[in-house]
Each structure stands twice: as C-alpha cells, then as structure tokens.
Design an enzyme around this catalytic site. Structure first.
Site, PDB file in Angstrom:
ATOM      1  N   GLU A 157       0.846  -1.255  -0.046  1.00 20.20           N
ATOM      2  CA  GLU A 157       0.027   0.077  -0.029  1.00 20.20           C
ATOM      3  C   GLU A 157       0.807   1.029  -0.062  1.00 20.20           C
ATOM      4  O   GLU A 157       0.472   2.299  -0.593  1.00 20.20           O
ATOM      5  CB  GLU A 157      -1.041   0.103   1.293  1.00 20.20           C
ATOM      6  N   SER A 427     -46.958 -21.440 -23.036  1.00 14.86           N
ATOM      7  CA  SER A 427     -47.919 -20.604 -23.514  1.00 14.86           C
ATOM      8  C   SER A 427     -48.110 -19.399 -23.016  1.00 14.86           C
ATOM      9  O   SER A 427     -48.955 -18.490 -23.547  1.00 14.86           O
ATOM     10  CB  SER A 427     -49.367 -21.520 -23.556  1.00 14.86           C
TER      11      SER A 427
END
Length: 812
Positions: A157, A427
């Site tokens: 970091e 359907s």
C-alpha cells in the site's frame, strides 16, 4: 573671470548641461538594444522620445502595457512581475497551509472507529427483515505479530511509509496530472491517509477532502510513531468477508489467529486490500494470485523477507466463506436481492452497505411474503426433491415487488429460482403475438383454422391432445390456447415482431431462446419468473411498464434519504390494445385452463403454460392492481432440465395444476384488503375483423361451422414431424378436475423434430343436460348450467357441459 565676461548679459540657466545629461541618459538606456549614438540628434527627436515615455508628464503607477516596448513585448509581463507574483503565491500558500494546519483538528478514535449496522425492513418500515454485517472486529496488540505481517501491508500500500511525513508529494503530483489528463482516477493516498480517510473523515475523492486528509496525515505522523500508525491501521482496515482488522481477517480467511499468519498468508491479505470484495480468491483466484505475487516481489525487493522465504512461498489456501445466518431461509434470497440492487442501481459499495448504518425499506409486504411461502409449502408431500418453485408478485402501479419466493433456504442453495434460474415460457408467451397482431391491424374477431395436425412452413404441428377446433378467432384461440391458430398468427405477424413486444413488455433482450422461428410463439424462450411477472405487470397497468425493484428507500445514519427506487412508468402499449388483450386473457380464467382462479371472486386475466415434456409449468395472471407469476421446474442431478415428476392430486403437472393452485392461494391473501376493480371493456372495433398490416384478414369458410364454444380446456402440445432447428416448447394442458378419469397415450418426444406422438385414448363424451351437440362436421352445443366437467362426444361430434359433472373425456 567668467562672471566678468558675462557682465550685463542674462544669467546662464545650465540648459546645455541638462541637455547633455539627458542625451547621455537616453544613450545609456538604449545601450545594447540600439548602437546608434545620440550625437546630432535634434530636439524634435528627443521631444518625441520623452512624449512616448511619459505623455502626461507623470509616471504611471501600473506600467502596463509597458511603455517604450515594441507592439508585442509591451504586453508581456516583465521578469520582475513574474518573480514577484511567484513569490507572492508561495507566501500565500504557506500562509494558507499554516492557517489550515492550525484549524483542522484530529478527532479522537472513539469519534470515528464505530462501523454501524445496516438494517433492512419490510414495506411497513418497522418490521425487520434482516441486518447487514455487524462489524466483525477484534482489537489486538499488533506489535506482537511477526514483522512481515505489517510489512506486507506497507509493501503493497505505501512503500515510502517509513520515510514519508504522512503524505507523498510525488504521488500527489503524479495523481493530479493523471486525473487532469482524464486517466483512471488516482488518489495518491499514503497508508496514513488511508487510515484517516476511512476512520477520521468521511470517505471522499474530492480535492478538498484530500487536502483535509493530507493536513491530518501530517499531524498524525508528527504525533504518532510509525509503528503506532501501522498497528492502528491493521486493527481497523477492512479486509473483506465482513472482517475488520487483521485478527478477524485471519480467522475469516484462514481459520486461525493473526499471530499464526505466514508470509504467504500475509501477502495475500495485503494484496487484496484495495478491493477485497472483488479480489477474494474465492471469487477471483487469478486476480488474487496476481496481487499475492506482486506483494511478495515488493517484500523481497524492499528487504522485508529473504530470498529463501520468497522461494518457499506458496499460494495459501483459504477456508470456505462462512455465510452468516442472516441469510437463512427463504428471506435470504430477498436480502441478497436488496444488496445487488443497492450496488447496481444505487451505486453503493459492499463495504458501505455493511458499515454505513443505513435504514433500508423494501417493497416486500410481510403478509404477502408469508402467504407466498405458505402457498409453496402447502404443496402435497411426495414431490421430487429436485422440484423447484418460483413466485414473483408485483405492484403493477409502481413496479415494486410485493412478494418473491426464490427457494427454501438460501444457505443450502444460492440459486434464486425466480431471478437466477430460467425455464421455458410455454404458452405464457402467446399473448405477445396477440398484442403484436392487435397493434398491426388485427382485432379479436380475426382468426384462423384451428385444425390439428397442420403443416405450417413445412413442419407439422398439432394442438394439445391433437384436438381440432375449426375456425377460431383470437378470443377462442387464447381461451383454449390453440397452437395451430397461434402458429399461423405468428407467421403472419412475424416472429421478430412478437419478440419485440415481449421485450417491450419486460423480457430482457438477451433472454435465452428468444429466436425468430415461427414456433417461438409456443414459448421456446427461457425467461426468469421475474421477467414473466414484469411483462404481465405491464399488461396489468394497461400498457405502462415500470422498472421492477425491491428497494423502496434508503436513509443514511444522519436521517437523510440517500436513495429512492424508481416508480416512474413508460407507456409502451395503447389502452385499446391492452383492453382487448386483457379481455381475451380473462376468458382463460372464465372458461379455459385457469378456472381455478375463479375462486378469487374478482376479474382476473391469465395464461397457463407448459414446456415440452412438461419440464416446466407456469401460471401467470393479473388483476388491475397486482401481477403474479408462478413457475415449477425440475432439475436432474447434474443440473439439467427434466420432466416434472407427477405427484399428489394430479397425474400430469401442467400450468393449470399446482401453479394455478399456488397462484390462487397466494392471491387470496394479497388481494384481501384491496377493493375489487374491473378491467376496461373490450373495444367496439374488436367485434369486427381487421386486416394485419392492411391486408384482408382470413375469414371462416361459409360452409364450416365454428364448432361453438369448444369445451376443451387447453390444446397445446405441438407436433413437428419434420426435422427443424428449433425444439418445440409447449405442451399446454387441459384443466384436470379429475385426471384419473382421463386415459392418455402419453406424449412421445423426438429430439430432432421437436415432438411426436400425442395420441389420446378415446373417452366417453359427457352429454349436456339438453343433449350433446350433434353434427356431421365439428359442431357442438354447450349447456352451461352449473357443472365444471367437460366431455367430448365420440369423434368430436358432440360436446356438452355436464351439470355437476367432474369427468373429462377426450373422445376422438
């Protein structure tokens, strides 16, 4: 002597001496720029020079534009001006920094280091649904940890951590230049600044916020030792998996305390720090490995580990992610949906959700949700353990989800059956073709021959149970879900137009199987149950589509509303088209396969659907207020689709069986406190045949009887006897009040042709109270006294409704 020589004359004024001095001054001023001498210069020349230098006779306070310079140089600032301005800015910056340094205070850790729990509520805003990530943190003395634990974080970091003063000027300049050039946004934060950003001041990427953080970082660096800063950082930073601090992270990732961390384990935790929720090796092992290797390289280069330690390092194994009981049961699916919507729509980060202390109010109605779960749990025992059920109910006026069933327990199965799993629509897809036809010139009075089997575009199809219906308009074709009529309609409308209507209504454009084959009208597309519900909610709202959502409002810890779910609607279908389509779909409930929903005692429009081989079964319906879709499907041991195993009350699982039962039971509760509302009447024009795309509409042959109101509940099983690229997907059912009285020959399936067989052993048609219909063609007579049983006379010549009857014949 000179005085005597001048006796009687005027007193000398010294003009010559003054002129000589003036001439010398001008010559000196021009030296180096113009080598010409002033010897012999006339008074006029000197007068012009003086006039140009000071036309007013007085020196100007601001010499700009600069006098005596050329046409370009006179506008350029002098070096004295530039130097003075630069020095002034430096003084101003130093003074500003000094003032900011004196005014900005560093708060005590107790003022910032408390992450707050985010709470999720049902729609009433008071009943808790769940909570997100109570902070998992245990403060330890990080000085007792191996040096390589903290140094791994430093290497990853902030490699200048031990030498900088809390800020990195080079990094700041580099990030500023990059940001000004439009590159990826960089923060240039040191480890000290990261610590302050997360726990002293609100997280921000603005330059003013960065400046404040920089001042505080300098102060912190002067007041605390590097080791103290590093220890505090290790105890507070978020490592992922809900873990705050190195101790909780070690337990979450490796199952042991931080004091036992190895070099490799430390390097992995440090490597994924910038994005722990995305780079967790359980989610992205490749990226995690890349970050782990980067940290090891830096640690070796910076002297934190030896070459031997570097060579011996192996990528560490992590323990399985522990899902908290927060997500237990069916509620876990709702909470995961809330998280996903906050990240995708509200732009919130996972860490912010877990620690921000938000109050999240959902659209889920507690009573409706309980009713949905109960309706599913009330299915009879004996179902296949591989059976899955999905249910989605939507407030059609807002798009808010009222209830959703995604599974029995999120902890045991993370696949949401309503939002993750897909199943063929069957359907339930047919109404999209009807809407497309109504938009392009047809009316409900238009129709086609409904005989079965029928060759369409070179392939042979059949209706469910191979029943022929003769000439059928769109109302009749929808009521009984006549495949051959809808296939002809879709051919003439255009399969791509039907697909476009489905997308407009709510289907995603990338829905699996949303192809342009003529048989797509039978439901070969595989949407999520959520997609079907969204589309039918658009129908319920009479053509206004809303974004389906589960989050209503988000309020932050300060009491301000941070996000509100969108309830804006977009009109995508006309009122007339929706009125006519809804009228046709109401007949499915009134006399078709959806009669179970008549128990609701109010107008309901719906459509049932079943896929080929009954691998899925749906019931989708709506009232003017609510739209709900229910799906049943079954998966094999390998996750593939398989036919739903019949059990309980029904010998065949279709949309009109358990899906209709679940729909009706749930909607009984969901509609209990809502007033009865009615749909708009069908339009007057819908009683007269139109013309699709302006062409004359097909009409019934003059010598052919319409067959009356056919009493077959459904007629959908497609039969395609020729090889086609598209597998048939619809074996729509008839409503089975007593399926044991119906003998069927089964439905064979040919994978290449999309379905063959479909024979039905003849039954005995029931006679109506006034006599079954008779005729030489397909005539029928229906007597609707009070019965619900349906019978087909022998050879299809007589059809009557029996009073109180409950037997169903399928006579051919």
């Amino acid at each position: 002597m000179s005085d005597s020589a001048n006796q009687g004359g005027a007193r000398p004024t010294g003009r010559k001496l003054a002129q000589a001095a003036s001439a010398g001054h001008v010559t000196k001023a021009r030296k180096g720029r113009n080598s010409r001498t002033v010897k012999g210069s006339g008074p006029a020349g000197r007068g012009n020079k003086q006039a140009d230098a000071a036309p007013s006779g007085r020196r100007r306070r601001i010499n700009y534009p600069r006098a005596g310079k050329g046409p370009i140089h006179r506008w350029l600032p002098s070096w004295r001006f530039l130097l003075g301005s630069f020095l002034f800015l430096i003084v101003l910056a130093v003074a500003g920094f000094a003032v900011a340094y004196a005014l900005i205070k560093v708060p005590e850790p107790s003022e910032f280091a408390q992450a707050q729990t985010t709470t999720v509520y049902y729609a009433d805003g008071t009943t808790v649904m769940g909570e997100f990530a109570e902070v998992d943190r245990e403060i330890i003395d990080a000085t007792e940890l191996p040096d390589y634990v903290g140094n791994a974080v430093v290497a990853s970091e902030d490699r200048s951590f031990y030498s900088n003063n809390g800020i990195d000027p080079k990094g700041i300049v580099r990030a500023f230049v990059n940001n000004m050039r439009g590159g990826a946004l960089q923060g240039a934060s040191t480890l000290t600044q990261q610590y302050i950003k997360n726990y002293y001041v609100d997280t921000t990427s603005s330059y003013s916020g960065k400046f404040k953080q920089a001042i505080m970082a300098i102060k912190i660096d002067r007041e605390m030792s590097k080791q103290e800063i590093l220890d505090s950082y290790l105890n507070t930073v978020y490592f992922g998996r809900g873990a705050y601090g190195i101790e909780a992270a070690s337990e979450a990732f490796y199952g042991h305390p931080a004091s036992e961390l190895t070099v490799s384990e430390s390097a992995l935790l440090a490597g994924i720090l910038p994005s722990p929720s995305n780079w967790d090796p359980a989610l992205d092992e490749a990226k995690a490995t890349e970050r782990w290797q980067r940290v090891l390289d830096y640690m070796l280069e910076d002297g934190y580990i030896t070459q031997e330690e570097y060579d011996a390092a192996e990528f560490p194994e992590t323990v399985a992610t522990q899902t908290k009981e927060t997500y237990g049961g069916s509620t876990g699916y709702l909470l995961q949906m809330v998280r996903a919507e906050l990240e995708s729509d509200a732009g919130m980060e996972a860490e912010d959700i877990d620690t921000g202390g938000y109050k999240i109010v959902t659209t889920i109605d507690k009573e409706d949700q309980d009713a949905a779960v109960a309706a599913v749990e009330n299915l009879p025992e004996g179902a296949s353990p591989n059976l899955r059920v999905g249910l989605v109910s939507i407030d059609s006026s807002t798009g808010g989800i009222l209830a959703l069933y995604g599974g029995e327990d999120y902890l045991t199965n993370q696949v949401n059956s309503s939002t993750d799993a897909v199943a063929q629509a069957g359907s339930t897809f047919k109404p999209f073709a009807m809407v497309a036809a109504l938009e392009n010139g047809d009316t409900l009075a238009n129709g086609y021959n409904g005989d079965s089997p029928m060759v369409i575009d070179g392939a042979t199809f059949q209706n469910y149970q191979n029943v022929s219906y003769g000439w059928s308009d769109l109302v009749k074709a929808t009521t009984y879900s006549i495949n051959t009529v809808y296939l002809q309609l879709n051919r003439d409308v255009g399969p791509d137009v039907t697909n476009e209507v489905a997308v407009r209504a709510g289907y995603p454009e990338d829905t699996l199987g949303l192809d342009a084959y003529v048989q797509n009208v039978l439901g070969s597309a595989s949407p999520h149950t959520l997609d079907i519900a969204t589309a039918y909610a658009t129908f319920s709202a009479q053509g206004t589509r809303h974004d389906t959502h589960i989050v209503d409002t988000v309020t932050n810890s300060a009491g301000s509303v941070a996000y509100t779910g969108s309830t804006d609607g977009e009109k995508v279908f006309s009122d007339d088209v929706m009125a006519d389509a809804t009228y046709a779909m109401q007949q499915v409930v009134n006399s078709g396969s959806g009669t179970t929903a008549l128990a609701l005692g109010r107008p309901v429009a719906a459509k049932t659907g079943s896929s080929s081989d009954n691998k899925s079964a749906q019931f989708a319906g709506y009232t003017p207020q609510i739209a709900t879709a229910v799906t049943l499907y079954q998966t094999g041991e390998d996750g593939s689709e398989e036919s739903i195993t019949p059990w309980g009350y029904y010998g065949e699982i279709t949309g009109s069986t358990y899906p209709a039962d679940i729909f009706t039971e749930y909607m009984t509760t969901a509609l209990a406190d809502l007033p009865v509302e009615y749909f708009p009447e069908r339009t007057a024009a819908s009683y007269y045949a139109g013309g699709l795309y302006g062409t004359p509409a097909p009409v019934a042959p003059a010598d052919t009887s319409t067959g009356g109101d056919v009493t077959e509940e459904e007629s959908e099983e497609p039969l395609e006897e020729e090889t086609d690229d598209e597998e048939e997907s619809d074996t729509e059912e008839d409503e089975q009040q007593n399926p044991d009285d119906q003998s069927t020959g089964g439905v064979g399936q040919n994978d290449d042709s999309g379905g063959t067989g479909g024979n039905l052993d003849p039954g005995t048609g029931g006679a109506g109270d006034t006599g079954g219909g008779t005729g030489t063609d397909d005539g029928s007579d229906q007597n609707d006294d009070s019965g619900n049983g349906y019978g087909n006379g022998q050879g299809g010549q007589g059809q009557g409704r029996q009073q109180g009857g409950n037997n169903q014949g399928g006579g051919q």
